[in-house]
Design a protein around this motif. Sequence first.
Motif, PDB file in Angstrom:
ATOM      1  N   UNK A   1      60.743 -40.557-103.850  1.00 56.42           N
ATOM      2  CA  UNK A   1      59.288 -39.612-104.186  1.00 56.42           C
ATOM      3  C   UNK A   1      58.649 -40.188-104.063  1.00 56.42           C
ATOM      4  N   UNK A   2      58.226 -41.591-103.802  1.00 57.52           N
ATOM      5  CA  UNK A   2      57.019 -42.273-102.767  1.00 57.52           C
ATOM      6  C   UNK A   2      56.367 -41.662-101.698  1.00 57.52           C
ATOM      7  N   UNK A   3      57.140 -41.321-100.570  1.00 58.77           N
ATOM      8  CA  UNK A   3      57.151 -40.904 -99.562  1.00 58.77           C
ATOM      9  C   UNK A   3      56.621 -39.607 -99.784  1.00 58.77           C
ATOM     10  N   UNK A   4      57.440 -38.096-100.401  1.00 58.34           N
ATOM     11  CA  UNK A   4      57.237 -37.319-101.175  1.00 58.34           C
ATOM     12  C   UNK A   4      55.864 -36.891-101.531  1.00 58.34           C
ATOM     13  N   UNK A   5      55.842 -37.893-102.148  1.00 62.03           N
ATOM     14  CA  UNK A   5      54.366 -37.300-103.040  1.00 62.03           C
ATOM     15  C   UNK A   5      53.193 -38.178-101.788  1.00 62.03           C
ATOM     16  N   UNK A   6      52.907 -39.235-101.390  1.00 59.70           N
ATOM     17  CA  UNK A   6      52.200 -39.613-100.415  1.00 59.70           C
ATOM     18  C   UNK A   6      51.690 -38.668 -99.427  1.00 59.70           C
ATOM     19  N   UNK A   7      52.931 -37.910 -98.882  1.00 58.44           N
ATOM     20  CA  UNK A   7      52.372 -36.943 -97.559  1.00 58.44           C
ATOM     21  C   UNK A   7      51.963 -35.508 -98.351  1.00 58.44           C
ATOM     22  N   UNK A   8      52.275 -35.682 -99.502  1.00 52.77           N
ATOM     23  CA  UNK A   8      51.743 -34.374-100.125  1.00 52.77           C
ATOM     24  C   UNK A   8      49.924 -34.745-100.204  1.00 52.77           C
TER      25      UNK A   8
ATOM     26  N   UNK B   1      48.055 -40.540-107.329  1.00 55.34           N
ATOM     27  CA  UNK B   1      48.602 -41.882-108.590  1.00 55.34           C
ATOM     28  C   UNK B   1      49.940 -41.265-108.891  1.00 55.34           C
ATOM     29  N   UNK B   2      50.729 -39.923-108.254  1.00 53.95           N
ATOM     30  CA  UNK B   2      52.254 -39.996-108.673  1.00 53.95           C
ATOM     31  C   UNK B   2      52.564 -40.074-108.024  1.00 53.95           C
ATOM     32  N   UNK B   3      52.463 -40.925-106.753  1.00 59.83           N
ATOM     33  CA  UNK B   3      52.828 -42.248-105.036  1.00 59.83           C
ATOM     34  C   UNK B   3      52.676 -43.546-106.168  1.00 59.83           C
ATOM     35  N   UNK B   4      51.205 -43.702-106.527  1.00 57.62           N
ATOM     36  CA  UNK B   4      51.683 -45.527-107.019  1.00 57.62           C
ATOM     37  C   UNK B   4      52.833 -45.106-108.359  1.00 57.62           C
ATOM     38  N   UNK B   5      52.740 -44.415-109.000  1.00 62.31           N
ATOM     39  CA  UNK B   5      53.406 -44.524-110.063  1.00 62.31           C
ATOM     40  C   UNK B   5      54.942 -44.730-109.860  1.00 62.31           C
TER      41      UNK B   5
END
Length: 433
Positions: free
Chosen positions: A39-46, A50-54
């Motif tokens: 999820x971190x990789x997916x949210x960061x690439x998108x 905020x979601x990536x940090x969470x």
Amino acid sequence: MWTAESQASFLALTEKALQQVSFVEFLGCMLNICLLGYYVITEWSSSHLTSAITFFILLISLTFNIFIFCYIGELVTEQCKKVGEISYMVDWYRLEGNKKLCFVLIIAMSNSSIKLTAGNMVELCLTTFSDDDVRECVKRIEWDWKNISYSEDREIMLMNANFGKRLIIVTTTVTYSGFVFFYIAVPMKIGKIPAQDANISFIPTMFPFPKYIADVRYSPVNEIVFFAQFICGFLLHGVTSSVCSLAAILTVHACGQIQVMMVWLKHLINGRLDMCNSVDQRIATIVNQHVRILKFLALTEKALQQVSFVEFLGCMLDICLLGYYVIMEWSSGHLTSAITFFILLISLTFNIFIFCYIGELVAEQCKKVGEISYMVDWYRLEGNKKLCFVLIIAMSNSSIKLTAGNMVELCLTTFSDIVKTAVAFLNVLRTLT
């Protein structure tokens, strides 16, 4: 004995109480860590910051939960092992008759002690940390050299010292070969390059330098930063070389002491010119020597544990990246850069190999003590004097092993695993790019 029995019972109850809870936590966290990393990789690439940090904070939280369970498991295991080591280090040879047998049972139980597990399937162990005792190791080395008088023993020590010296020379040469290419050969090959937005030329620095501090394209800032990075590189390679050299000196000295002890064991029955006339006194001398070696190895492990872990982790990551850079520079036709990165790759690989090799050397020498103890004519000893060999063999089979941060055992098998892991990461990088 009653205290040891009550402690073992308490550990058994603790293991029983935490078994199911720790298994649920272990399995849940392991699966969640995998998903959260995705999820971190997916949210960061998108670009959903905020979601990536969470998700990243949740990932750290779950990883820390597993770490706590593994840490307390390792703590219990290490303390149980120390019971056996302390039992061997007391003057048990001064006890009469069958009283020595109690130490055999204590050592046997400490080596097969209760371990905390997750659902009785996964052993909980990770790391403990210790202080640096290099100075104490040096004092022990000095004492050992002063107290070696017999010519055969001194020759063994000199042979191992010369081997350690050659190891240091090779380590220093390989380490600084990477420095020479990266900090000297590459800048000389590139020379001064012109700036794109100004009518100046400058020496490119080895590492990036932030522009908001100073513009390194202009003199004398360019020369100052270049030489500062050069000095830092020289010192960093010196530190790496010193750590490897220190590890080599300590372990080679321990191996020399073990070899001396094995010679004493061979002369235990018939004696030697410099040895005591009494068999009991010869046994006491050999046991004291074994105890000194075990204490020295414990100090060496304590001194090198954190340093070897940092070196181990850093080199493993750098090997992967340097392999990638070698392929990229070679395919781009930049021969000098490709050769430089390849030499740095060899240098870092050799650093890890040295740590793993000396760890393997110590483990092998410790095992040989047990083999030699069995091969002497122990059956010629009278009465309970044979029991000393039982304890020596027991301690040689459960001897101290050198580790990186008390997590990874330093041996040649570990070295092959590191190379395989680095190649696997390299393949991932090549696939992604």
